[in-house]
Design a protein around this motif. Structure first.
Motif, short mmCIF file in Angstrom:
data_model
loop_
_atom_site.label_atom_id
_atom_site.label_comp_id
_atom_site.label_asym_id
_atom_site.label_seq_id
_atom_site.Cartn_x
_atom_site.Cartn_y
_atom_site.Cartn_z
N ALA A 36 -11.50 21.16 26.18
CA ALA A 36 -12.74 21.26 26.96
C ALA A 36 -12.98 20.00 27.80
O ALA A 36 -13.75 20.03 28.76
N SER A 37 -12.31 18.91 27.42
CA SER A 37 -12.38 17.66 28.18
C SER A 37 -11.35 17.61 29.31
O SER A 37 -11.22 16.60 29.99
N ASN A 38 -10.61 18.72 29.49
CA ASN A 38 -9.56 18.84 30.51
C ASN A 38 -8.39 17.89 30.28
O ASN A 38 -7.74 17.45 31.23
N MET A 39 -8.11 17.59 29.02
CA MET A 39 -6.97 16.74 28.70
C MET A 39 -5.69 17.57 28.72
O MET A 39 -5.66 18.71 28.27
N LYS B 149 -0.85 11.76 22.93
CA LYS B 149 -1.17 10.33 22.85
C LYS B 149 -2.43 10.11 22.02
O LYS B 149 -2.52 9.16 21.24
N PHE B 150 -3.41 11.00 22.18
CA PHE B 150 -4.66 10.90 21.42
C PHE B 150 -4.37 10.97 19.93
O PHE B 150 -4.87 10.16 19.14
N PHE B 151 -3.54 11.93 19.51
CA PHE B 151 -3.23 12.09 18.09
C PHE B 151 -2.46 10.89 17.55
O PHE B 151 -2.64 10.50 16.40
N LEU B 152 -1.60 10.31 18.37
CA LEU B 152 -0.86 9.14 17.91
C LEU B 152 -1.80 7.97 17.65
O LEU B 152 -1.58 7.17 16.74
N HIS B 153 -2.87 7.87 18.44
CA HIS B 153 -3.86 6.80 18.21
C HIS B 153 -4.62 7.02 16.91
O HIS B 153 -5.12 6.06 16.31
N LEU C 36 -13.78 5.56 15.34
CA LEU C 36 -12.54 5.60 16.11
C LEU C 36 -12.57 6.76 17.11
O LEU C 36 -12.17 6.61 18.27
N LEU C 37 -13.04 7.92 16.68
CA LEU C 37 -13.13 9.08 17.58
C LEU C 37 -14.08 8.81 18.73
O LEU C 37 -13.79 9.16 19.88
N ARG C 38 -15.20 8.20 18.45
CA ARG C 38 -16.16 7.88 19.53
C ARG C 38 -15.52 6.96 20.56
O ARG C 38 -15.81 7.07 21.75
N ASP C 39 -14.66 6.09 20.10
CA ASP C 39 -14.00 5.17 21.03
C ASP C 39 -12.94 5.89 21.86
O ASP C 39 -12.75 5.58 23.04
N LEU C 40 -12.24 6.86 21.27
CA LEU C 40 -11.13 7.52 21.94
C LEU C 40 -11.55 8.70 22.81
O LEU C 40 -10.90 8.99 23.82
N LEU C 41 -12.62 9.40 22.43
CA LEU C 41 -13.02 10.61 23.15
C LEU C 41 -13.51 10.28 24.57
O LEU C 41 -14.31 9.37 24.75
N PRO C 42 -13.05 11.03 25.57
CA PRO C 42 -13.51 10.77 26.94
C PRO C 42 -14.96 11.17 27.16
O PRO C 42 -15.63 10.63 28.05
N TYR C 43 -15.48 12.11 26.35
CA TYR C 43 -16.89 12.52 26.43
C TYR C 43 -17.49 12.39 25.04
O TYR C 43 -16.86 12.78 24.05
N LYS C 44 -18.69 11.86 24.96
CA LYS C 44 -19.28 11.54 23.66
C LYS C 44 -20.18 12.63 23.10
O LYS C 44 -20.37 12.72 21.89
N THR C 45 -20.77 13.47 23.96
CA THR C 45 -21.64 14.54 23.50
C THR C 45 -21.17 15.88 24.07
O THR C 45 -20.50 15.93 25.10
N PHE C 46 -21.55 16.96 23.41
CA PHE C 46 -21.17 18.29 23.86
C PHE C 46 -21.75 18.59 25.24
O PHE C 46 -21.13 19.28 26.05
N GLU C 47 -22.93 18.07 25.49
CA GLU C 47 -23.59 18.31 26.77
C GLU C 47 -22.82 17.71 27.94
O GLU C 47 -22.97 18.16 29.08
N ASP C 48 -22.01 16.68 27.68
CA ASP C 48 -21.27 16.00 28.75
C ASP C 48 -19.96 16.69 29.11
O ASP C 48 -19.38 16.42 30.16
N LEU C 49 -19.47 17.57 28.25
CA LEU C 49 -18.16 18.18 28.47
C LEU C 49 -18.12 19.03 29.73
O LEU C 49 -19.07 19.75 30.03
N PRO C 50 -17.03 18.96 30.49
CA PRO C 50 -16.92 19.79 31.70
C PRO C 50 -16.80 21.29 31.41
O PRO C 50 -17.12 22.12 32.26
N THR C 51 -16.32 21.65 30.22
CA THR C 51 -16.25 23.05 29.79
C THR C 51 -16.98 23.15 28.45
O THR C 51 -16.91 22.24 27.62
N ARG C 52 -17.68 24.24 28.25
CA ARG C 52 -18.44 24.40 27.00
C ARG C 52 -17.52 24.41 25.79
O ARG C 52 -16.38 24.91 25.85
#
Length: 262
Positions: free
Chosen positions: A52-55, A62-66, A91-107
């Motif tokens: 949903a973050s368009n990754m 790479k995310f999983f390796l971190h 750690l997830l808060r640091d790695l995630l490109p969007y921090k809240t569900f409302e910020d995600l480009p896709t629901r």
């Protein structure tokens, strides 16, 4: 509300094998079939948020390796869990490109389980990191997480695809994807028993759900005898199996995503 051609993609669990979902989604996007919503539980919850973050599949790897770091192991004897859930949330808060569900480009939506009531909880607002950890919290790996006053555990204990909950969000068409053929490989003892319990619970949830609330397309990604603990050696293997499976389901998915004939 979802249109007549839009659909939600619901991803079941699967640990590291959930990386196969990235390959599956990649093929959908290549054929202009972008899901209007992603949902998931446990490992599928993480993939749902990342997709949903368009990754891309490469960025998800790479995310999983971190995430594979000793820094999140529990070092407090007073806490009975292998992974420190507080460290994992940070750690997830640091790695995630969007921090809240409302910020995600896709629901997106994440399933966890109310430990007290033993029923599913759908999370699609607020902090993403704590929702993901709650959805993955299976003792003894992770203790249940208290979020908004509710003690939450692994989503796989009470839900499989959750199509009935997703349809209540306005998405009439739901594609469910699950990784099957999951084995514990060389894992023995307590962890072996734990993963047998997971598979048994998921099978029971699947049988009940698919009778009461079937998805429009039920996809099974199968790869026999893969250890869920071989991330670096098997990650690309999982993604490729997801791609191959998507190709075999293309005609059914294209039919689902086509506008109705008048």
């Amino acid at each position: 509300m979802g249109s007549s051609t839009s659909f939600a993609l619901s991803l079941s669990g699967g640990g590291v094998c959930s990386l196969a979902y990235a390959g599956f989604d990649e093929v959908l996007r290549q054929h202009k079939m972008d899901p209007a919503c992603y949902a998931g539980l446990s490992g599928g919850a993480i993939l749902a948020v990342l997709l949903a973050s368009n990754m891309t599949a490469d960025n998800i790897l790479k995310f999983f390796l971190h995430l594979k770091t000793f820094k999140i192991l529990n070092t407090h004897l007073s806490h009975i869990e292998i992974i420190d859930h507080t460290k994992l949330i940070l750690l997830l808060r640091d790695l995630l490109p969007y921090k809240t569900f409302e910020d995600l480009p896709t629901r997106a939506a994440v399933f966890a389980s109310d430990v007290t009531k033993k029923e599913p909880v759908l999370i699609n607002t607020g902090d993403i990191a704590s929702a993901l950890v709650a959805s993955c919290s299976l003792f003894p790996l992770l203790q249940p997480v208290k979020r908004r006053g509710i003690l939450l555990g692994d989503g796989g204990m009470t839900v499989y695809y959750g199509a009935n909950y997703i349809r209540q969000l306005g998405f009439k068409k739901v594609v469910g994807v699950d990784v099957t053929g999951l084995s514990v490989g060389p894992v023995y003892g307590l962890l072996s028993a734990l993963y047998k319990q997971i598979n048994t619970t998921l099978s029971e949830n699947a049988r009940h759900e698919l009778e009461e609330w079937p998805v429009d397309v039920d996809v099974r990604i199968t790869f026999p005898r893969q250890s869920i603990f071989s991330l670096q050696r098997k990650a690309h293997h999982f993604v490729n199996f997801g791609r191959k499976t998507a190709q075999t389901y293309l005609s059914r998915l294209q039919h689902l995503a086509s506008p109705p004939q008048h």
